[in-house]
Write an enzyme that holds these catalytic residues in place. Structure first.
Site, PDB file in Angstrom:
ATOM      1  N   HIS A   1       0.830  -1.208   0.000  1.00 28.88           N
ATOM      2  CA  HIS A   1       0.000   0.000   0.000  1.00 28.88           C
ATOM      3  C   HIS A   1       0.863   1.256   0.000  1.00 28.88           C
ATOM      4  CE1 HIS A   1      -3.040   2.953   1.483  1.00 28.88           C
ATOM      5  NE2 HIS A   1      -3.799   2.259   0.666  1.00 28.88           N
ATOM      6  N   CYS A   2       2.002   1.204   0.674  1.00 31.79           N
ATOM      7  CA  CYS A   2       2.877   2.380   0.791  1.00 31.79           C
ATOM      8  C   CYS A   2       3.545   2.766  -0.524  1.00 31.79           C
ATOM      9  CB  CYS A   2       3.979   2.119   1.809  1.00 31.79           C
ATOM     10  SG  CYS A   2       3.426   1.599   3.429  1.00 31.79           S
TER      11      CYS A   2
END
Length: 362
Positions: free
Chosen positions: A355-356
């Site tokens: 997600h990052c």
């Protein structure tokens, strides 16, 4: 030409849609920092390429790369991944990229938050970060989208929205002294409401144990759909994470969302605990002023750091006994999507996960 507005998305009728809504595409950045990514970033580049290839099966992917890495990245990435030169200090597009907002007419604009490497000179992870702080504006220029420059230091990983007026965040991150020390909690919440156009902000107390981002919410909890939240969990009461997850669960169960719904919470058991090995630590360059990574350090591993793309969910795996259970649970909770696991320890070693390193463009 793209315009920078001095108004706010809320004033103009724009809002941040949920990540699980439809995407025009995904933005990423190519890893190369040798103090973040071991062995000259080669293992991380292979992991990023695998994530990009998985997402590209479902929607367009653009990879921003520094000029020195263009030819190399273009060779490694699949031909259907667009590669553009986009100067950066490190590869966390979620945190330095724009937050896209839309209106009811289908127009898109972008919010360009201040970025200071997760804490500036107080407890930031590297210096300088000027190239990262320019990434959001450049992405919006490439897409010819209008921009809001928000008067707030904020990373995309510190917020999640349900697309229906609710924002999830952590007090540990947004109130950390390295971000916006002159602003009160109420002032920060007011900015979130203006720039995300949400009605309600849910302040989970703390994020994942030893998360170097000061506890980003995207490692701890996320919306699966409106009214439903996935939460990283451990049953081991002696693990420091237990107290944090239990605290988050207690908080969320007492809250309602912007539409008055009680929240349904789904526990996803964490991997590990996982630790940085001596071999992995030895592969990193030591740079003055950068975040130290030492053998034996606990890694902030979580399956919650997954990414929704069109028709699929891309989930980090760790060659861990909990991998299969996490994938099966998410597949059961997300029957309308294909849940795909991607080995992501190399991304975790840099301090984040899938997600990052992604940012959706609705």
């Amino acid at each position: 030409m793209p315009h920078t507005f001095s108004t706010t998305p809320r004033a103009d009728g724009f809002f941040m849609p949920a990540e699980f809504g439809p995407h025009r595409g995904t933005w990423m950045l190519w890893p190369q920092r040798t103090d973040t990514w071991r062995l000259g970033a080669k293992p991380a580049q292979a992991a990023f390429a695998a994530v990009a290839a998985a997402i590209a099966r479902f929607e367009p992917v653009t990879m921003g790369v520094n000029h020195s890495q263009y030819a190399h990245a273009r060779q490694i990435l699949p031909p259907d991944v667009r590669v553009v030169e986009l100067s950066n200090n490190d590869a966390w597009m979620r945190d330095c990229g724009p937050t896209f907002v839309v209106n009811q007419q289908g127009e898109t604009r972008g919010v360009d938050w201040g970025f200071n490497a997760w804490g500036g000179l107080y407890n930031g992870l590297y210096f300088p970060w000027d190239l990262d702080d320019a990434v959001a504006r450049k992405v919006l220029e490439i897409e010819r989208l209008d921009r809001y420059r928000a008067p707030l230091v904020l990373e995309g990983g510190s917020i999640h929205v349900d697309g229906q007026g609710t924002c999830l965040t952590t007090a540990e991150c947004l109130l950390s002294p390295g971000r916006n020390p002159a602003l009160s909690k109420d002032e920060i919440e007011a900015y979130l409401k203006e720039y995300l156009n949400v009605e309600k902000v849910l302040w989970i107390p703390r994020g994942v144990y030893q998360d170097e981002t000061s506890g980003h919410v995207d490692n701890l909890a996320c919306f699966l759909r409106p009214g439903e939240v996935a939460l990283t969990w451990t049953d081991d009461r002696s693990d420091p994470q237990y107290e944090r997850s239990a605290e988050a669960l207690d908080y969320l169960l007492t809250q309602t969302d912007a539409r008055g719904r009680k929240l349904s919470i789904h526990k996803i058991h964490q991997p590990g605990p996982l630790y940085l090995t001596a071999e992995e630590a030895a592969g990193l360059d030591v740079v003055e002023g950068a975040y130290p990574r030492r053998a034996g350090d606990r890694l902030a591993a979580s399956y919650i750091n997954f990414y929704f793309c069109n028709g699929a969910t891309i989930v980090p795996t760790f060659n861990d006994p909990h991998d299969a259970e996490a994938l099966a649970t998410l597949q059961r909770l997300l029957p309308e999507r294909r849940v795909i696991g991607i080995p992501a320890r190399e991304i975790l070693l840099g301090g984040g996960n899938i997600h990052c390193i992604t940012q959706q463009q609705p």
